[in-house]
Scaffold this active site. Structure first.
Site, mmCIF file in Angstrom:
data_model
loop_
_atom_site.group_PDB
_atom_site.id
_atom_site.type_symbol
_atom_site.label_atom_id
_atom_site.label_comp_id
_atom_site.label_asym_id
_atom_site.label_seq_id
_atom_site.Cartn_x
_atom_site.Cartn_y
_atom_site.Cartn_z
ATOM 1 N N LYS A 48 -19.885 4.866 -25.710
ATOM 2 C CA LYS A 48 -19.353 3.685 -25.028
ATOM 3 C C LYS A 48 -19.058 4.018 -23.569
ATOM 4 O O LYS A 48 -19.335 3.226 -22.663
ATOM 5 C CB LYS A 48 -18.084 3.188 -25.749
ATOM 6 N N GLN A 92 -10.484 2.824 -31.154
ATOM 7 C CA GLN A 92 -11.546 3.160 -32.108
ATOM 8 C C GLN A 92 -10.973 3.269 -33.516
ATOM 9 O O GLN A 92 -10.023 4.000 -33.752
ATOM 10 C CB GLN A 92 -12.211 4.488 -31.678
ATOM 11 N N ASP A 115 -12.893 -6.226 -28.897
ATOM 12 C CA ASP A 115 -13.457 -6.052 -30.233
ATOM 13 C C ASP A 115 -13.436 -7.369 -31.008
ATOM 14 O O ASP A 115 -14.076 -7.492 -32.057
ATOM 15 C CB ASP A 115 -12.618 -5.019 -31.015
#
Ligand code: NAP
Length: 285
Positions: A48, A92, A115
């Site tokens: 990322k 994460q 997200d």
């Protein structure tokens, strides 16, 4: 059969993002928080960071000890919520046991929830008011549309009902006017249901669960699964999808490979969401 090339499609999206970012006054910023040493999570986080840099998005990486108390992580999120240089925040998953993932998700303000997991963003998705849509489902729709398939009126079968893939992708397919069936671990006659699917999305986490006899001739097959399967190679494992690719490929019209299908799209959607969050926060269209 045509292969749906997630690497190629995601590279095109990233190129567009790069172009748009280059026109902005300030660089958008994405904070990525990793708790602990999970090797797969480390790979995702590094990837990322690299992809952010490539398109001109600033990446702020926070690597925290696996034993960090929940309170400290929540404090960091609150700090990032108030930091104007940070437009998107991603923690994460999975997080270690002492930390509640629900609390983490609920602490990130919806405007920075790139997200798309916050209940406000989930709620917006379910009421058809999309703003920040979770990354993998968003990428899946782009992949299906890349085949030229008109989703409207088609029977879409989604295997899996998780909050991060199954439910949101089913909602997006419904928004696109598909007739949607969701299968899960208690579904009876799953093979028969799948066999009627014009579009089949497998998001389960079981290698080769979808076999050729479950697939309708000419279906579009999207394989979300990423399963580590042990072998005798140097690495000691290889990645397999939820679909028995070798046997299904002769039956369907389009199929995603694993790796190189859904995975790269997830990152492209994350970059898109960071840009969307930046624009929303700066009152840009
Ligand atoms: P998850 O939370 O474990 O959900 C799995 C779903 O599959 C559940 O709804 C479960 O049903 C269902 N299921 C399990 N066994 C089944 C069976 N035998 N028959 C039918 N349904 C069954 O997984 P997830 O987070 O959605 O992820 C699914 C897969 O996608 C994993 O391999 C994951 O690594 C991969 N993934 C890939 C990406 C990417 O970017 N490429 C992103 C996210 C996830 P119940 O609800 O009844 O338990």
């Amino acid at each position: 059969m045509e292969l749906i090339d997630g690497n190629k499609i995601s590279a095109e999206i990233r190129e567009k993002i790069k172009e748009e970012v280059s026109q902005l006054e300030k660089k958008p910023g994405l904070a990525v928080v990793l708790v602990g040493e999970n090797p797969a999570s480390k790979v995702y986080v590094n990837m990322k960071e690299v992809k952010c840099r490539e398109v001109g998005i600033q990446s702020f990486k926070y690597e925290l000890d696996k034993d960090i108390p929940e309170e400290e992580l929540l404090k960091l999120i609150e700090k990032l919520n108030n930091d104007e240089t940070v437009n998107g925040i991603l923690v994460q998953m999975p997080v270690p046991k002492q930390i509640s993932d629900t609390k983490v998700i609920n602490t990130i303000i919806p405007e920075k929830d790139v997200d798309g997991f916050h209940p406000v963003n989930m709620g917006n998705l379910f009421t058809g008011n999309n703003s920040l849509v979770s990354c993998t489902p968003k990428g899946i729709i782009t992949l299906i549309e890349s085949t030229g398939t008109d989703i409207s009126g088609k029977h879409a079968v989604v295997i899996g009902r998780s909050n991060i893939v199954g439910k949101p992708v089913s909602t997006l397919l419904l928004q696109k006017n598909a007739t949607v069936t969701i299968c899960h671990s208690r579904t009876q006659n799953m093979a028969e249901i799948c066999k009627t699917a014009d579009i089949l999305v497998a998001a389960v986490g079981r290698p080769k669960l979808v076999t050729a006899d479950m697939v309708k001739e000419g279906a579009v097959v999207i394989d979300v699964g990423v399963n580590r399967v042990d072998d005798d190679s140097e690495k000691g494992y290889h990645l397999e999808g939820d679909v028995d690719f070798e046997n299904v490929k002769g039956k369907c019209s389009h199929i995603t490979p694993v790796p190189g299908g859904v995975g790269p799209m997830t990152i492209a959607s994350l970059l898109e969401n960071t840009l969307t969050a930046y624009k929303m926060q700066n009152n840009l269209k």
